[in-house]
Write a protein that holds these residues in place. Structure first.
Motif, PDB file in Angstrom:
ATOM      1  N   TRP A   1     -77.743 -31.316  40.593  1.00  0.00           N
ATOM      2  CA  TRP A   1     -77.221 -32.647  40.616  1.00  0.00           C
ATOM      3  C   TRP A   1     -75.725 -32.802  40.822  1.00  0.00           C
ATOM      4  CZ3 TRP A   1     -74.355 -36.415  37.880  1.00  0.00           C
ATOM      5  CH2 TRP A   1     -74.527 -37.768  38.600  1.00  0.00           C
ATOM      6  N   PHE A   2     -74.969 -32.138  40.096  1.00  0.00           N
ATOM      7  CA  PHE A   2     -73.573 -31.816  39.791  1.00  0.00           C
ATOM      8  C   PHE A   2     -72.977 -31.393  40.974  1.00  0.00           C
ATOM      9  CE2 PHE A   2     -72.956 -31.759  34.984  1.00  0.00           C
ATOM     10  CZ  PHE A   2     -73.099 -33.248  34.797  1.00  0.00           C
ATOM     11  N   GLU A   3     -73.711 -30.312  41.411  1.00  0.00           N
ATOM     12  CA  GLU A   3     -73.105 -29.463  42.826  1.00  0.00           C
ATOM     13  C   GLU A   3     -73.410 -30.381  43.914  1.00  0.00           C
ATOM     14  OE1 GLU A   3     -75.586 -25.869  44.514  1.00  0.00           O
ATOM     15  OE2 GLU A   3     -73.756 -25.052  43.314  1.00  0.00           O
ATOM     16  N   ASN A   4     -74.609 -31.096  44.017  1.00  0.00           N
ATOM     17  CA  ASN A   4     -74.535 -31.738  45.179  1.00  0.00           C
ATOM     18  C   ASN A   4     -73.880 -33.269  45.403  1.00  0.00           C
ATOM     19  OD1 ASN A   4     -76.675 -30.095  46.279  1.00  0.00           O
ATOM     20  ND2 ASN A   4     -78.366 -31.225  45.407  1.00  0.00           N
ATOM     21  N   SER A   5     -73.514 -33.645  44.295  1.00  0.00           N
ATOM     22  CA  SER A   5     -72.489 -34.912  43.899  1.00  0.00           C
ATOM     23  C   SER A   5     -70.969 -34.446  44.494  1.00  0.00           C
ATOM     24  CB  SER A   5     -72.566 -35.388  42.757  1.00  0.00           C
ATOM     25  OG  SER A   5     -74.106 -35.800  42.299  1.00  0.00           O
ATOM     26  N   GLY A   6     -70.838 -33.055  44.639  1.00  0.00           N
ATOM     27  CA  GLY A   6     -69.400 -32.707  44.852  1.00  0.00           C
ATOM     28  C   GLY A   6     -68.644 -32.266  43.561  1.00  0.00           C
ATOM     29  N   ILE A   7     -69.086 -32.402  42.583  1.00  0.00           N
ATOM     30  CA  ILE A   7     -68.436 -31.769  41.335  1.00  0.00           C
ATOM     31  C   ILE A   7     -68.287 -30.720  41.131  1.00  0.00           C
ATOM     32  CG2 ILE A   7     -68.623 -32.104  38.442  1.00  0.00           C
ATOM     33  CD1 ILE A   7     -70.111 -34.635  38.871  1.00  0.00           C
ATOM     34  N   ARG A   8     -67.097 -30.155  41.007  1.00  0.00           N
ATOM     35  CA  ARG A   8     -66.795 -28.605  40.911  1.00  0.00           C
ATOM     36  C   ARG A   8     -66.159 -28.276  39.628  1.00  0.00           C
ATOM     37  NH1 ARG A   8     -70.022 -28.407  44.174  1.00  0.00           N
ATOM     38  NH2 ARG A   8     -69.515 -28.744  46.475  1.00  0.00           N
ATOM     39  N   LYS A   9     -65.979 -27.093  39.418  1.00  0.00           N
ATOM     40  CA  LYS A   9     -65.640 -26.384  37.990  1.00  0.00           C
ATOM     41  C   LYS A   9     -64.167 -26.766  37.888  1.00  0.00           C
ATOM     42  CE  LYS A   9     -64.718 -22.181  35.843  1.00  0.00           C
ATOM     43  NZ  LYS A   9     -64.899 -20.716  35.826  1.00  0.00           N
TER      44      LYS A   9
END
Length: 79
Positions: A63-71
């Motif tokens: 979900w984080f990855e698909n939402s554009g949230i990055r390290k």
């Protein structure tokens, strides 16, 4: 002698938990070793096995990855 050994064990675990990598390692190890065992019980009495926790972590990661949230991004989690 016993106090010295206990202090040594405490230091080893403190060093492991002092880094995020160590925490992640212990989490992964626990999930792999205890896949079918109970891991957590919520306030309603529902018990989750380690495999359930792993699947929730995976879904959250996707979900984080698909939402554009990055390290490095700052986020807040609320329930």
């Amino acid at each position: 002698m016993t106090k010295r050994l206990n202090r040594k064990k405490t230091t080893v675990f403190s060093n492991i938990f002092s880094s995020l990598a160590g925490f992640i390692y212990l989490l992964e190890y626990s999930i792999k070793e205890h896949w079918e065992l109970p891991a957590l019980t919520d306030y309603k009495g529902v018990t989750y096995k380690y495999k359930d926790v792993a699947r929730k972590i995976e879904k959250l990661h996707l979900w984080f990855e698909n939402s554009g949230i990055r390290k490095g991004d700052k986020i807040a989690l609320c329930s």
